[in-house]
Design an enzyme around this catalytic site. Structure first.
Site, PDB file in Angstrom:
ATOM      1  NE  ARG A 149      -2.039  -1.752   3.484  1.00  0.00           N
ATOM      2  CZ  ARG A 149      -1.887  -3.055   3.779  1.00  0.00           C
ATOM      3  NH1 ARG A 149      -2.470  -3.984   3.039  1.00  0.00           N
ATOM      4  NH2 ARG A 149      -1.185  -3.443   4.812  1.00  0.00           N
ATOM      5  CG  ASP A 202       6.739   2.333   0.270  1.00  0.00           C
ATOM      6  OD1 ASP A 202       7.374   1.401  -0.275  1.00  0.00           O
ATOM      7  OD2 ASP A 202       6.096   2.159   1.323  1.00  0.00           O
ATOM      8  CG  ASP A 240      14.369  -2.144   3.980  1.00  0.00           C
ATOM      9  OD1 ASP A 240      15.309  -1.455   4.371  1.00  0.00           O
ATOM     10  OD2 ASP A 240      13.802  -2.982   4.724  1.00  0.00           O
ATOM     11  CB  THR A 241      15.751  -6.539   1.884  1.00  0.00           C
ATOM     12  OG1 THR A 241      14.485  -6.858   1.300  1.00  0.00           O
ATOM     13  CG2 THR A 241      15.625  -6.406   3.389  1.00  0.00           C
ATOM     14  N   GLY A 242      15.311  -5.006  -0.973  1.00  0.00           N
ATOM     15  CA  GLY A 242      15.244  -5.185  -2.424  1.00  0.00           C
ATOM     16  C   GLY A 242      14.381  -6.361  -2.844  1.00  0.00           C
ATOM     17  CB  THR A 296       9.154  -5.569  -2.203  1.00  0.00           C
ATOM     18  OG1 THR A 296       9.063  -5.970  -0.840  1.00  0.00           O
ATOM     19  CG2 THR A 296       7.771  -5.244  -2.731  1.00  0.00           C
ATOM     20  CG  LEU A 297      11.868  -2.728  -7.249  1.00  0.00           C
ATOM     21  CD1 LEU A 297      10.462  -2.151  -7.317  1.00  0.00           C
ATOM     22  CD2 LEU A 297      12.880  -1.587  -7.157  1.00  0.00           C
ATOM     23  CE  LYS A 344      14.652   2.451   5.743  1.00  0.00           C
ATOM     24  NZ  LYS A 344      14.063   1.525   6.743  1.00  0.00           N
TER      25      LYS A 344
END
Ligand code: IMP
Ligand code: MG
Length: 181
Positions: free
Chosen positions: A45, A105, A108-110, A112-113, A136
Site C-alpha cells: 500500500r 515507496d 529496503d532489502t530489495g 519486493t522490487l 536505503k
C-alpha cells in the site's frame, strides 16, 4: 495499543521538498524514450500517495499511462534471509508488450522490487523500469537498484507520505523518522 513507545520529531522531508523532488523525477521519466504503451504499477500500500502525485505531474508533461496496482506482502522469519514475498492482489491490466514503470515507496532489502520485476517479466512486459521515492542502500540484501530514486536515506525507520508503522501515519504529508524510546 500495540505500538511500541515512539515519537516522530525528526522531519526528513517536508511536503515542499517531496514535491520538488517529484518534479525532478518526472523530468527524468518524461525525458526518456516515449512509449505508446506505458503502464504504471504501484506496489500497495505504500506507493499510493507517491503514484498519485507522479501521475498528476506526468500529465502536465503529456504522459498518459494506464495505471494499476499490485498488493505484495513480505514475510520475515527469525532472520532476514528467509524473507519471502507473496501476492495479495494481482494487477488486472494486460501488460503483454507494455513498457512498465513500477512504483514503490521505499527500496529496503530489495526483495519486493525484485519479486515485482520478475512477476511482470513473466507476464510479458516489453520493458520494466523502477522508481522508488526512498532508498536505503545500507539495507540491501538482493542485488537490485531502482532506475529512478527520490532520496537515499540512512538505515532509519521512516513514516508518512504513504509509509506506515503498523498501518498508521500513511496520511502524513511529510516523511519523518520514528524514534523508539
Ligand atoms: P524490501 O522488500 O525489503 O525492499 O521492502 C520494501 C518494503 O518494506 C517497502 O515497500 C515498505 O513497505 C517496507 N519498509 C521498508 N523500510 C521501511 C520504513 O522505514 N518505513 C516503513 N516501511 C518500510
Ligand atoms: Mg510497501
Amino acid at each position: 495499543m500495540s505500538l511500541k513507545p515512539h515519537h516522530l520529531d525528526n522531519v526528513l522531508f517536508t511536503p515542499e521538498k517531496i514535491q520538488s523532488r517529484i518534479d525532478g523525477l518526472v523530468d527524468e521519466i518524461s525525458g526518456g524514450e516515449k512509449s505508446d504503451n506505458l503502464v504504471m504499477i504501484g506496489i500497495l500500500r505504500g506507493s499510493f500517495m507517491f503514484l498519485a502525485d507522479l501521475v498528476r505531474d506526468l500529465n502536465a508533461h503529456d504522459v498518459h499511462p494506464r495505471i494499476d496496482f499490485i498488493t505484495l506482502e513480505s514475510y520475515y522469519g527469525g532472520t532476514e534471509s528467509v524473507g519471502k514475498v507473496e501476492i495479495r492482489k494481482d494487477i488486472e491490466v494486460d501488460v503483454t508488450g507494455a513498457d512498465v514503470l513500477l512504483i514503490d515507496d521505499i527500496l529496503d532489502t530489495g526483495r519486493t522490487l525484485q519479486f515485482a520485476v520478475q512477476h511482470l517479466t513473466d507476464k510479458g512486459a516489453r520493458s520494466i523500469k523502477t522508481c522508488t521515492l526512498l532508498d536505503k542502500p545500507a539495507r540491501r540484501i538482493v542485488d537490485i537498484e531502482a532506475d529512478h530514486v527520490g532520496f537515499a536515506i540512512d538505515d532509519v525507520f521512516v513514516v508518512g507520505y504513504g509509509l506506515d508503522y503498523d498501518s498508521y501515519y500513511r496520511e502524513l504529508p511529510f516523511i519523518a523518522e520514528v524514534t523508539f524510546i
